[in-house]
Design an enzyme around this catalytic site. Sequence first.
Site, PDB file in Angstrom:
ATOM      1  N   ILE A 169      -8.328  12.492  11.042  1.00 51.92           N
ATOM      2  CA  ILE A 169      -8.834  13.189   9.848  1.00 51.92           C
ATOM      3  C   ILE A 169     -10.116  13.956  10.170  1.00 51.92           C
ATOM      4  CG2 ILE A 169      -9.759  12.806   7.518  1.00 51.92           C
ATOM      5  CD1 ILE A 169      -7.671  10.568   7.188  1.00 51.92           C
ATOM      6  N   ALA A 172       2.306   8.987   6.397  1.00 44.63           N
ATOM      7  CA  ALA A 172       3.197   9.166   5.249  1.00 44.63           C
ATOM      8  C   ALA A 172       4.654   8.868   5.606  1.00 44.63           C
ATOM      9  CB  ALA A 172       3.064  10.593   4.732  1.00 44.63           C
ATOM     10  N   ASP A 209       0.545   2.301   3.619  1.00 42.07           N
ATOM     11  CA  ASP A 209      -0.820   2.067   4.115  1.00 42.07           C
ATOM     12  C   ASP A 209      -1.363   0.696   3.756  1.00 42.07           C
ATOM     13  OD1 ASP A 209      -0.777   4.657   5.019  1.00 42.07           O
ATOM     14  OD2 ASP A 209      -2.573   5.307   3.932  1.00 42.07           O
ATOM     15  N   ALA A 225     -15.559  10.220   8.025  1.00 41.57           N
ATOM     16  CA  ALA A 225     -14.109  10.049   8.269  1.00 41.57           C
ATOM     17  C   ALA A 225     -13.931   8.930   9.282  1.00 41.57           C
ATOM     18  CB  ALA A 225     -13.502  11.354   8.767  1.00 41.57           C
ATOM     19  N   HIS A 265      16.429  30.048  25.532  1.00 44.10           N
ATOM     20  CA  HIS A 265      15.346  30.760  26.207  1.00 44.10           C
ATOM     21  C   HIS A 265      15.033  32.040  25.447  1.00 44.10           C
ATOM     22  CE1 HIS A 265      12.905  32.473  29.390  1.00 44.10           C
ATOM     23  NE2 HIS A 265      13.594  33.598  29.243  1.00 44.10           N
ATOM     24  N   LEU A 304     -11.037  15.211  13.038  1.00 40.75           N
ATOM     25  CA  LEU A 304     -10.734  16.382  13.874  1.00 40.75           C
ATOM     26  C   LEU A 304     -10.079  17.489  13.046  1.00 40.75           C
ATOM     27  CD1 LEU A 304      -9.407  14.634  17.097  1.00 40.75           C
ATOM     28  CD2 LEU A 304     -11.486  16.004  16.898  1.00 40.75           C
TER      29      LEU A 304
HETATM   30  C1  LIG Z   1      -7.070  14.033   4.748  1.00 35.76           C
HETATM   31  C2  LIG Z   1      -5.832  13.260   5.092  1.00 35.76           C
HETATM   32  C3  LIG Z   1      -4.837  13.859   5.827  1.00 35.76           C
HETATM   33  C4  LIG Z   1      -3.679  13.159   6.143  1.00 35.76           C
HETATM   34  N1  LIG Z   1      -2.721  13.786   6.859  1.00 35.76           N
HETATM   35  C5  LIG Z   1      -1.588  13.132   7.169  1.00 35.76           C
HETATM   36  C6  LIG Z   1      -0.552  13.789   7.876  1.00 35.76           C
HETATM   37  O1  LIG Z   1      -0.668  14.953   8.239  1.00 35.76           O
HETATM   38  N2  LIG Z   1       0.581  13.095   8.130  1.00 35.76           N
HETATM   39  C7  LIG Z   1       0.739  11.792   7.751  1.00 35.76           C
HETATM   40  O2  LIG Z   1       1.784  11.211   8.019  1.00 35.76           O
HETATM   41  N3  LIG Z   1      -0.229  11.149   7.079  1.00 35.76           N
HETATM   42  C8  LIG Z   1      -1.380  11.788   6.775  1.00 35.76           C
HETATM   43  N4  LIG Z   1      -2.344  11.147   6.052  1.00 35.76           N
HETATM   44  C9  LIG Z   1      -2.117   9.734   5.665  1.00 35.76           C
HETATM   45  C10 LIG Z   1      -1.170   9.653   4.471  1.00 35.76           C
HETATM   46  O3  LIG Z   1      -1.716  10.375   3.392  1.00 35.76           O
HETATM   47  C11 LIG Z   1      -0.951   8.202   4.090  1.00 35.76           C
HETATM   48  O4  LIG Z   1      -0.519   7.479   5.219  1.00 35.76           O
HETATM   49  C12 LIG Z   1       0.109   8.081   3.005  1.00 35.76           C
HETATM   50  O5  LIG Z   1      -0.288   8.774   1.844  1.00 35.76           O
HETATM   51  C13 LIG Z   1       0.357   6.611   2.669  1.00 35.76           C
HETATM   52  O6  LIG Z   1       1.295   6.523   1.670  1.00 35.76           O
HETATM   53  P1  LIG Z   1       1.326   5.280   0.657  1.00 35.76           P
HETATM   54  O7  LIG Z   1       2.453   5.539  -0.257  1.00 35.76           O
HETATM   55  O8  LIG Z   1       1.290   4.020   1.415  1.00 35.76           O
HETATM   56  O9  LIG Z   1      -0.068   5.349  -0.110  1.00 35.76           O
HETATM   57  P2  LIG Z   1      -0.791   6.486  -0.956  1.00 35.76           P
HETATM   58  O10 LIG Z   1      -0.300   7.826  -0.625  1.00 35.76           O
HETATM   59  O11 LIG Z   1      -2.243   6.195  -0.813  1.00 35.76           O
HETATM   60  O12 LIG Z   1      -0.320   6.194  -2.432  1.00 35.76           O
HETATM   61  C14 LIG Z   1      -0.680   5.043  -3.108  1.00 35.76           C
HETATM   62  C15 LIG Z   1      -0.596   5.311  -4.600  1.00 35.76           C
HETATM   63  O13 LIG Z   1      -0.772   4.103  -5.297  1.00 35.76           O
HETATM   64  C16 LIG Z   1      -1.574   4.329  -6.440  1.00 35.76           C
HETATM   65  N5  LIG Z   1      -2.163   3.043  -6.812  1.00 35.76           N
HETATM   66  C17 LIG Z   1      -3.020   2.281  -6.086  1.00 35.76           C
HETATM   67  N6  LIG Z   1      -3.277   1.130  -6.730  1.00 35.76           N
HETATM   68  C18 LIG Z   1      -2.563   1.171  -7.889  1.00 35.76           C
HETATM   69  C19 LIG Z   1      -2.400   0.266  -8.965  1.00 35.76           C
HETATM   70  N7  LIG Z   1      -3.013  -0.905  -8.985  1.00 35.76           N
HETATM   71  N8  LIG Z   1      -1.603   0.631  -9.991  1.00 35.76           N
HETATM   72  C20 LIG Z   1      -0.972   1.846  -9.992  1.00 35.76           C
HETATM   73  N9  LIG Z   1      -1.087   2.725  -8.986  1.00 35.76           N
HETATM   74  C21 LIG Z   1      -1.860   2.388  -7.940  1.00 35.76           C
HETATM   75  C22 LIG Z   1      -2.575   5.368  -5.971  1.00 35.76           C
HETATM   76  O14 LIG Z   1      -3.124   6.066  -7.076  1.00 35.76           O
HETATM   77  C23 LIG Z   1      -1.692   6.245  -5.093  1.00 35.76           C
HETATM   78  O15 LIG Z   1      -1.096   7.281  -5.830  1.00 35.76           O
HETATM   79  C24 LIG Z   1      -3.515  11.824   5.700  1.00 35.76           C
HETATM   80  C25 LIG Z   1      -4.509  11.220   4.931  1.00 35.76           C
HETATM   81  C26 LIG Z   1      -5.649  11.920   4.633  1.00 35.76           C
HETATM   82  C27 LIG Z   1      -6.704  11.258   3.795  1.00 35.76           C
END
Ligand SMILES: Cc1cc2nc3c(=O)[nH]c(=O)nc-3n(C[C@H](O)[C@H](O)[C@H](O)COP(=O)(O)OP(=O)(O)OC[C@H]3O[C@@H](n4cnc5c(N)ncnc54)[C@H](O)[C@@H]3O)c2cc1C
Length: 479
Positions: free
Chosen positions: A192, A327, A319, A276, A451, A194
């Site tokens: 992040i 993601a 995560d 970060a 190619h 970088l």
């Molecule tokens: C700047 C940045 C760039 C990134 N670039 C990449 C990339 O290029 N490629 C890649 O693979 N990954 C990238 N990532 C990482 C990626 O965003 C995460 O790995 C991914 O979003 C994880 O998905 P998730 O569903 O586990 O969690 P999240 O996307 O964090 O979603 C979790 C959701 O749960 C909700 N939530 C939390 N607690 C509660 C609750 N108690 N009740 C109801 N809702 C709740 C939150 O509001 C959120 O919407 C990046 C991250 C950042 C910050």
Amino acid sequence: MSDKYDVIVIGAGPGGYVAAIKAAQLGLKTACVEYWTSAEGKQVLGGTCLNVGCIPSKALLEVSHKYEEASEHFAEQGIEAQGVEINIAKMMERKSGIVNQLTGGIAQLFKANGVTSIHGRGRLLANRQVEVTDGDGKVTVYEAENVIIATGSTPVEIPPAPLKEGFIVDSEGALEFDEVPKRLGVIGAGVIGLELGSVWARLGSEVTILEAQDTFLPAVDQQVAKDALKQFKKQGLNINLKARVTGTSVKRNLVYVNYEDTKGEQELKVDKLIVAVGRRPNTDNLLEADTGVNLDERGFIFVDENCQTNAPGVWAVGDVVRGPMLAHKASEEGVMVAERIAGHKPQVNYDCIPSVIYTAPEVAWVGKSEEQLKSEGEAYKVGTFPFAANGRAMAANAASGLVKIIADEKTDRILGFHVSGPQASEIVAQGVIAMEFGSTAEDLALTCFAHPTLSESVHEAALGVNGGAIHIANRRKKK
Ligand SMILES: Cc1cc2nc3c(=O)[nH]c(=O)nc-3n(C[C@H](O)[C@H](O)[C@H](O)COP(=O)(O)OP(=O)(O)OC[C@H]3O[C@@H](n4cnc5c(N)ncnc54)[C@H](O)[C@@H]3O)c2cc1C
């Protein structure tokens, strides 16, 4: 007590929304709870990835890359472009438009697949009950046969650099600057740091990245990481390793960053500072005491290889559980869990999850690095091919970086696939497919590649594993 569901998902990021859609497709009565709220008070789906992560960062990386190309590299290709300027407001408006289109798309997919969307904060109670508190404080309890926790992660804050609006920001704030900071500091030379450092450096910031570790990108194959570091330095990214931040202060609209490096105590003066340094799992106030769900020693929800927690019928993905914070890893786990709930038995192949850093050059890899294989005592062989010898890369004015393929010394099976260079994020998919199908380097070497393409570097690296590269001298003699 309200409706009973087959599946309730908490969190609508790429782990949660994908799990919800798949569960509904498999005929399960599914609801997804999400508390993310827009400025207008409406529910927002898509999580970190769509709102403040993968997508907005890539929107800014694309624009900044084009701007840098136009202002720095068009002339050398014979294009005269005068007066190239960046309009930050327009760039941000475009980014928000893309985010809104995609998050709105998830809402439509929920409707189309029959997923019930519940707006509010979810909390797991005992016996797979989910308590949801809405924006007005109204509490509803739902029951489910299965609960999938997909609450994601949030940026880690560190005591020497507490956030200060407009000056010291996390990754979310770094996607919202309304002007190009003249001097920008970044704490953390991870993915992040970088990527966001690159965005603002390309737009004209003088960027200094401070990284406490002594190795650059320790998870990346070091030949590839060193090659990328050379390119980043050439672009003007000032990356300081072994630099540990000890304190920060904001005075007269400037951020002062104190850090220690090998030369002693240092001070950096910047207009903005991005912190970060990593992300932590979202588990605050999520689990009632008697749910039976355990956390591991690092605070992630403890799950087995199939994302099952200690509590029967409670699963966790993305995560909020162990493994890379990516993601596509979250989505793979979401699909696997939905399928398992429906009685099928798929598994995620954790050995074949690619990682990408969307810098220039892009850095992408899947499988093991040379350093990992050495530490595990595995015998391996290597083929590399530089983009400097690839006609398409030269034509695209992007002839830096390399493809590196590592194969088992005896069986020839591909163990690692590493790329730094143009479109590495796309090229790495070839390595993922090859490894998923258990290919050998010879399988790739016997494949016909169009190619001229960047992918010919994959072919040549695969040929090189057994000493058969055509367009470069072979490190290894063909047996
Ligand atoms: C700047 C940045 C760039 C990134 N670039 C990449 C990339 O290029 N490629 C890649 O693979 N990954 C990238 N990532 C990482 C990626 O965003 C995460 O790995 C991914 O979003 C994880 O998905 P998730 O569903 O586990 O969690 P999240 O996307 O964090 O979603 C979790 C959701 O749960 C909700 N939530 C939390 N607690 C509660 C609750 N108690 N009740 C109801 N809702 C709740 C939150 O509001 C959120 O919407 C990046 C991250 C950042 C910050």
